[in-house]
Design an enzyme around this catalytic site. Structure first.
Site, PDB file in Angstrom:
ATOM      1  N   CYS A  69      53.650  34.722  79.744  1.00 46.98           N
ATOM      2  CA  CYS A  69      53.673  33.372  79.641  1.00 46.98           C
ATOM      3  C   CYS A  69      52.128  33.190  78.299  1.00 46.98           C
ATOM      4  O   CYS A  69      51.224  33.683  78.926  1.00 46.98           O
ATOM      5  CB  CYS A  69      53.480  32.427  79.699  1.00 46.98           C
ATOM      6  SG  CYS A  69      55.215  32.002  81.615  1.00 46.98           S
TER       7      CYS A  69
ATOM      8  N   GLY B 278      55.517  36.225  76.400  1.00 47.59           N
ATOM      9  CA  GLY B 278      56.746  35.800  76.776  1.00 47.59           C
ATOM     10  C   GLY B 278      57.107  35.226  76.051  1.00 47.59           C
ATOM     11  O   GLY B 278      57.190  35.053  75.071  1.00 47.59           O
TER      12      GLY B 278
ATOM     13  N   ASN C 268      49.961  28.414  82.090  1.00 41.72           N
ATOM     14  CA  ASN C 268      49.848  30.060  82.290  1.00 41.72           C
ATOM     15  C   ASN C 268      49.354  30.693  83.396  1.00 41.72           C
ATOM     16  O   ASN C 268      48.549  30.755  84.107  1.00 41.72           O
ATOM     17  CB  ASN C 268      49.393  30.971  80.896  1.00 41.72           C
ATOM     18  CG  ASN C 268      49.553  32.339  81.569  1.00 41.72           C
ATOM     19  OD1 ASN C 268      48.423  33.478  80.770  1.00 41.72           O
ATOM     20  ND2 ASN C 268      50.084  33.047  82.191  1.00 41.72           N
ATOM     21  N   GLY C 269      50.047  31.039  84.316  1.00 44.67           N
ATOM     22  CA  GLY C 269      50.116  31.752  86.074  1.00 44.67           C
ATOM     23  C   GLY C 269      51.189  31.445  87.356  1.00 44.67           C
ATOM     24  O   GLY C 269      51.933  31.370  86.311  1.00 44.67           O
TER      25      GLY C 269
ATOM     26  N   TYR D 238      47.916  46.258  80.318  1.00 41.59           N
ATOM     27  CA  TYR D 238      49.417  46.784  79.807  1.00 41.59           C
ATOM     28  C   TYR D 238      49.125  45.664  78.946  1.00 41.59           C
ATOM     29  O   TYR D 238      50.311  45.437  77.961  1.00 41.59           O
ATOM     30  CB  TYR D 238      50.494  46.565  80.594  1.00 41.59           C
ATOM     31  CG  TYR D 238      51.476  46.787  80.238  1.00 41.59           C
ATOM     32  CD1 TYR D 238      52.021  47.547  79.798  1.00 41.59           C
ATOM     33  CD2 TYR D 238      51.820  45.296  81.241  1.00 41.59           C
ATOM     34  CE1 TYR D 238      53.556  46.634  79.457  1.00 41.59           C
ATOM     35  CE2 TYR D 238      53.429  45.303  80.425  1.00 41.59           C
ATOM     36  CZ  TYR D 238      54.083  45.960  79.787  1.00 41.59           C
ATOM     37  OH  TYR D 238      55.497  45.814  79.776  1.00 41.59           O
TER      38      TYR D 238
HETATM   39  P1  AMP Z   1      58.444  51.230  85.642  1.00 41.69           P
HETATM   40  O1  AMP Z   1      59.734  51.349  84.391  1.00 41.69           O
HETATM   41  O2  AMP Z   1      59.400  50.201  86.195  1.00 41.69           O
HETATM   42  O3  AMP Z   1      57.711  51.958  86.114  1.00 41.69           O
HETATM   43  O4  AMP Z   1      57.154  50.386  84.328  1.00 41.69           O
HETATM   44  C1  AMP Z   1      56.553  51.669  84.113  1.00 41.69           C
HETATM   45  C2  AMP Z   1      56.226  50.869  82.643  1.00 41.69           C
HETATM   46  O5  AMP Z   1      56.753  49.376  82.396  1.00 41.69           O
HETATM   47  C3  AMP Z   1      55.370  51.453  82.198  1.00 41.69           C
HETATM   48  O6  AMP Z   1      55.263  52.110  81.225  1.00 41.69           O
HETATM   49  C4  AMP Z   1      54.462  49.873  81.857  1.00 41.69           C
HETATM   50  O7  AMP Z   1      53.804  50.118  80.613  1.00 41.69           O
HETATM   51  C5  AMP Z   1      55.010  48.377  81.896  1.00 41.69           C
HETATM   52  N1  AMP Z   1      55.161  47.490  83.392  1.00 41.69           N
HETATM   53  C6  AMP Z   1      53.672  47.187  83.489  1.00 41.69           C
HETATM   54  N2  AMP Z   1      53.798  46.673  84.105  1.00 41.69           N
HETATM   55  C7  AMP Z   1      54.516  45.717  84.005  1.00 41.69           C
HETATM   56  C8  AMP Z   1      55.261  44.430  84.269  1.00 41.69           C
HETATM   57  N3  AMP Z   1      54.481  43.856  85.185  1.00 41.69           N
HETATM   58  N4  AMP Z   1      56.283  43.913  84.543  1.00 41.69           N
HETATM   59  C9  AMP Z   1      57.135  45.241  83.579  1.00 41.69           C
HETATM   60  N5  AMP Z   1      56.688  46.513  82.849  1.00 41.69           N
HETATM   61  C10 AMP Z   1      55.419  46.510  83.363  1.00 41.69           C
END
Ligand code: AMP
Ligand code: SF4
Length: 469
Positions: free
Chosen positions: A12, A38, A112-113, A252
């Protein structure tokens, strides 16, 4: 990486403006800049001093406002919201801003939160006769304000904020004032700027740049700001504590052109790459980053190691989202559709592949396989943040502990699972060094999902998986 193509990850974005005749249009542009936070829904509420007017809908900002006649959203102030939603929450009722009308006046809220004690507060409110219409914890704040016996909104809001536990950035609008509040630890980002005489507030400073506003300052942890035609007034609803801005915003979530707590996101990611190269060097021919959010860290790693940076992976911008796909199988297929290796660059090479983080391991496994299928001789995975081993209770969708690969496997096991030749993560110290400014009380960050050191604790944290934003 994959922030904008995966979709659901960022949690968000909020925007507000006071004192501009084109408040709705400017909010629309501000929301555009925050779209990466979002994509499930968006909305704007304006005030002309007498009435609040709302337009909201599900989908991207462009789609939601495609056929909107902005003259029907006239007013000198507005707040807006882009919404990220987890499974089961995708109803129009939960799309913000939430607008509450009553005989004593209206108010709109954008948030947001995550309110960690929302479930408890909701129970208390319902047992004393309040009827809540959405599953959003934002509504809890509205009811707490309404229930307060204090005469002014500012006092009622102070009361209400003092009963919340969690991480939140709120903007509230009524007919004649806008209120802005940040949680006592400042976990979520929130900045104030000026556009001529108008005041603007946004989750990220990239929203100021798009509308030509200038950055003024961060909203302070525990600060409640009231903005009206009389100017800006600020009080504290909580004693000042060290700030704990979410480190994942740097790693990220946020856009590289945003400054968080006066530290540029691209510059901090580049430093993460530099620290990573110092901590975990490896012999290789090229460094490549997973587009988009890992490019900055890859540039830093290449610069520090002296190994050339190359574009080894290309992102296809025109596919749907993957993270929200229900099954692992579909998620993996999604990753495949969205990224392609550049065979001519990686073939026969020892590749250092930089990614910002690993959550479940799906992305890394898929990309390592892709690079090897394209002829890479070796693939060394370097992650520009510490391993994620703990859930987030502060509004970021991090999956459950069972799903987090690093919570259940050692680095050697992860290396084997994703098929890499080596894997290394940035240390917590390295990350801190890349993002923390050392010159103020506001320097701290939250790294709880990596370190387990939670800055805000609520009993029964497991039970608070609630509709957050
Ligand atoms: P995974 O494939 O589940 O290991 O997701 C890792 C990838 O998702 C990384 O390349 C990150 O850029 C991204 N990522 C990091 N944190 C999140 C998050 N909270 N939700 C979704 N994607 C994420
Ligand atoms: Fe950010 Fe992780 Fe802290 Fe959640 S636990 S606020 S994702 S750093």
């Amino acid at each position: 990486m994959l922030a904008e193509i995966r979709g659901l990850n960022e949690e968000c974005g909020v925007f507000g403006i006071w004192g501009h005749e084109k408040a709705a249009e400017i909010t629309y542009y501000g929301l555009h800049a925050l779209q990466h936070r979002g994509q499930e829904g968006a909305g704007v509420v304006t005030t002309d001093g007498e009435n609040l007017k709302l337009h909201k809908g599900q989908g991207l900002v462009n789609d939601v406002f495609k056929r909107v006649d902005f003259s029907k959203l006239s007013g000198h102030a507005a707040i807006g919201h882009v919404r990220y939603a987890t499974q089961g929450e995708r109803t129009i009722d939960n799309v913000q801003p939430l607008l509450f009308r009553s005989q004593t006046g209206s108010m709109a809220l954008a948030h947001n939160g995550n309110i960690m004690n929302a479930f408890k507060l909701r129970g208390e409110l319902e047992s004393t006769g309040s009827i809540l219409q959405t599953s959003s914890d934002t509504e809890v704040l509205a009811h707490l304000i309404k229930r307060s016996e204090k005469l002014s909104v500012q006092e009622a809001l102070t009361d209400a904020l003092q009963s919340l536990v969690g991480a939140y950035a709120f903007i509230l609008l009524n007919e004649d004032k806008m209120y802005v509040a940040l949680d006592p630890r400042g976990l979520r980002p929130l900045s104030i700027g000026r556009l001529g005489d108008a005041y603007v507030v946004a989750s990220e400073t990239c929203a100021f740049d798009i509308i030509g506003a200038t950055y003024e300052r961060e909203v302070q942890p525990g600060e409640l700001i009231t903005i009206s035609d009389m100017g800006m007034e600020t009080i504290r609803f909580a004693t000042q504590e060290q700030r704990r801005l979410c480190a994942m915003e740097y790693v990220y979530f946020s856009r590289p052109d945003s400054d968080l707590n006066e530290v540029n996101v691209h510059a901090s990611r580049k430093k993460m790459g530099i620290e990573l190269a110092k901590e975990s060097p490896v012999e290789a021919d090229i460094v490549t980053g997973v587009p988009d959010s890992s490019i900055s860290a890859a540039i830093g790693y290449a610069e520090e190691s002296g190994i050339p940076y190359e574009i080894g992976l290309i992102k296809n911008r025109y596919t749907g989202r993957t993270f929200i796909q229900p099954s692992q199988e579909l998620r993996e297929q999604g990753v495949k559709m969205k990224l392609s290796p550049v065979r001519g660059i990686v073939e026969g090479k020892r590749v250092i592949m930089i990614d910002d983080s690993i959550v479940r391991g799906t992305t890394s496994r898929r990309i390592v396989r892709m690079l090897k299928e394209a002829g890479a001789k070796e693939v060394h995975v370097r992650i520009a943040s510490p391993s994620i081993q703990n859930p987030c209770y502060y509004g970021i969708d991090m999956s459950t502990k069972q799903e987090l690969i690093a919570a259940n496997h050692s680095i050697d096991e992860i290396c084997e699972i994703i098929g890499a030749d080596s894997v290394a993560y940035l240390s917590a110290e390295g990350l801190e060094q890349a993002i923390v400014k050392n010159d103020s009380i506001n320097q701290g960050v939250c790294m709880a999902c990596m370190t387990g050191n939670y800055p805000v604790i609520e009993k029964n944290q497991q039970e608070i998986a609630y509709t957050r934003c």
